[in-house]
Scaffold this motif. Structure first.
Motif, PDB file in Angstrom:
ATOM      1  N   ALA A   1       0.818  -1.216   0.000  1.00  0.00           N
ATOM      2  CA  ALA A   1       0.000   0.000   0.000  1.00  0.00           C
ATOM      3  C   ALA A   1       0.849   1.261   0.000  1.00  0.00           C
ATOM      4  CB  ALA A   1      -0.936  -0.001   1.201  1.00  0.00           C
ATOM      5  N   ASP A   2       1.990   1.237   0.726  1.00  0.00           N
ATOM      6  CA  ASP A   2       2.819   2.434   0.783  1.00  0.00           C
ATOM      7  C   ASP A   2       3.478   2.733  -0.559  1.00  0.00           C
ATOM      8  OD1 ASP A   2       4.282   0.070   1.103  1.00  0.00           O
ATOM      9  OD2 ASP A   2       5.967   1.133   2.010  1.00  0.00           O
ATOM     10  N   ARG A   3       3.723   1.687  -1.378  1.00  0.00           N
ATOM     11  CA  ARG A   3       4.404   1.892  -2.654  1.00  0.00           C
ATOM     12  C   ARG A   3       3.455   2.331  -3.766  1.00  0.00           C
ATOM     13  NH1 ARG A   3       9.237  -2.582  -3.238  1.00  0.00           N
ATOM     14  NH2 ARG A   3       9.728  -2.774  -1.022  1.00  0.00           N
ATOM     15  N   VAL A   4       2.169   2.165  -3.569  1.00  0.00           N
ATOM     16  CA  VAL A   4       1.201   2.614  -4.574  1.00  0.00           C
ATOM     17  C   VAL A   4       0.327   3.739  -4.006  1.00  0.00           C
ATOM     18  CG1 VAL A   4       1.153   0.428  -5.815  1.00  0.00           C
ATOM     19  CG2 VAL A   4      -0.443   0.801  -3.914  1.00  0.00           C
ATOM     20  N   ALA A   5       0.811   4.376  -2.938  1.00  0.00           N
ATOM     21  CA  ALA A   5       0.051   5.478  -2.328  1.00  0.00           C
ATOM     22  C   ALA A   5      -0.197   6.575  -3.361  1.00  0.00           C
ATOM     23  CB  ALA A   5       0.819   6.041  -1.134  1.00  0.00           C
TER      24      ALA A   5
END
Length: 443
Positions: free
Chosen positions: A23-27
């Protein structure tokens, strides 16, 4: 240059199917950023699963999407997973997909502007619409489609938690009893303050604006009073100097000291004033967008609605257009818009002259579009010897997100301002008590 990148979209989906929470990498990446419909549906399903704490693989994704006409099938999701081997390149692919989405939005805005240029209608409305379309791109936004209720709740839960902890994200008016009823003015709200002439609706609205301007930018459109008249009233309220002494002279030495302090406080307010008369909704939209490009806007005030110009076939149609335009502006800016409104004379023909929603002038659309409707009543206007002299009733007749009811405020006529009722009987007390009231009046 191509405006889509199916390969980058496929790689992103594949990375998300590797069984890791990324999730943090596609925020910041949204389903609507994907050009391929099946990728858009797949990414939406992946986000929904992540929000529930569940990993996703090709089989579970296919089960979720099975039966949809745009589902690509299990074999395709397995192929995507095989392509999602390079997590190191994931941020670059995310950037590519967002860039392509922005370019498509830019092209769509250009088509919209071209259509406006060739169309009929008010050119100022067209220019304002074009500016709004470009503003969305400047803000890095892309037109959003319908959202799953689960996604809405995910984004909404932090705000709900803040309420339970006693915190409130609404914009405070500065009046304790009023804020307790309203629970603040919310972003996107159209707030109507209505009254007969001389009741103090400009005073209340501009006093709220003055309070808000200490912490955020406020844009006030005054179509009846000149900016210098508003400045007089602001200084009278902020310094607790009688307005007639500011206008006509005769200030005492104590008045001069308070006036000097008021000048310093007023100069520190982040308050923009525009006193051009008979403005259209397109004028107000263009001017607020101009300010917004420099600063986020906390509040917009329009004084008053019936003085605005419109393009309807009759006045009722014009007022309907204006009220709906102001509501749309509140949502577009993401802040409350306070609009003032006159009331019809019907309330003065009744024994009890306190106004009702049916007293709103010109159009029922005003009542329909407003999220909050407040009406001001001061009994002393009709009964000079009233036992309620020196007070005002703020009648909350509509409140979509809170309570309705009445709030009593103290009316400080010589300073053209309101104060909480705890001020009543303390008008000659210390300066800190005086500072509780800042504002304007009309007429």
């Amino acid at each position: 240059m191509s405006l889509t990148s199916p390969a980058a979209e496929q790689t992103i989906i594949g990375c998300c199917l590797q069984g890791q929470i990324l999730a943090d990498r596609v925020a910041g990446l949204l389903p609507e950023h994907f050009a391929v419909e099946s990728h858009r549906e797949a990414f939406s399903a992946i986000l929904a699963a992540w929000h529930q704490g569940r990993p996703v693989d090709p089989v579970s994704l296919d089960d979720t999407l099975k039966g949809r006409s745009d589902s690509a099938g299990l074999a395709y999701w397995v192929e995507c997973a095989e392509h999602g081997y390079s997590l190191a390149m994931l941020p670059a692919h995310v950037s590519t997909v967002r860039d392509k989405a922005t370019r498509r939005a830019l092209l769509a805005a250009a088509d919209e502007i071209a259509s406006l240029a060739h169309g009929n209608g008010d050119i100022r409305e067209h220019v304002a619409s074009a500016a709004a379309a470009v503003s969305k791109l400047v803000d890095g936004t892309v037109t959003r489609g319908p959202r799953l209720i689960g996604d809405v709740l995910r984004d909404y839960m932090p705000e709900m938690g803040a309420r339970w902890e006693g915190r409130n994200d609404g914009l405070m008016t500065g009046f304790a009893d009023l804020d307790a009823k309203l629970r603040g003015l919310r972003a996107g709200n159209l707030v109507l303050i209505a009254a007969r002439p001389a009741m103090g609706k400009t005073a209340l609205a501009m006093q709220i604006a003055a309070n808000v301007s200490h912490g955020g930018v406020v844009v006030a459109f005054s179509q009846e009073m000149a900016e210098t008249e508003l400045a007089d009233r602001l200084l009278a309220s902020a310094g607790h100097v009688a307005l007639d002494r500011i206008i006509g002279g005769g200030m005492t030495s104590d008045d001069h000291d308070r006036f000097a302090g008021a000048v310093g406080r007023v100069q520190g307010m982040r308050l923009y004033i525009d006193d051009q008369p008979a403005q259209r909704i397109s004028d107000i939209r263009a001017k607020t967008q101009s300010v917004r490009r420099k600063h986020p806007i906390a509040l917009v005030v329009v004084d008053y609605l019936q003085l605005m110009a419109g393009d309807g076939a009759n006045r009722n149609a014009e007022i309907e257009q204006i009220s709906r335009g102001l509501k749309a502006l509140a949502k577009e800016l993401g802040c409350p818009v306070i609009a003032l409104s006159q009331l019809s004379r019907k309330c003065e023909e009744r024994p009890n002259k306190r106004p009702m929603l049916s007293d709103l002038r010109d159009s029922g659309a005003i009542e329909q579009d407003a999220d909050i409707v407040m009406m001001i009543y001061r009994d002393e206007v009709y009964n000079p010897d009233s036992p309620d002299k020196g007070t005002a009733e703020v009648l909350i007749r509509k409140n979509r997100q809170g309570q309705i009811g009445d709030v009593r405020l103290t009316w400080l006529g010589e300073y053209t301002s309101f104060a909480d009722c705890s001020y009543q009987g303390s008008r000659e007390e210390s300066q800190p008590m005086r500072r509780r009231s800042r504002g304007f009046d009309e007429e």
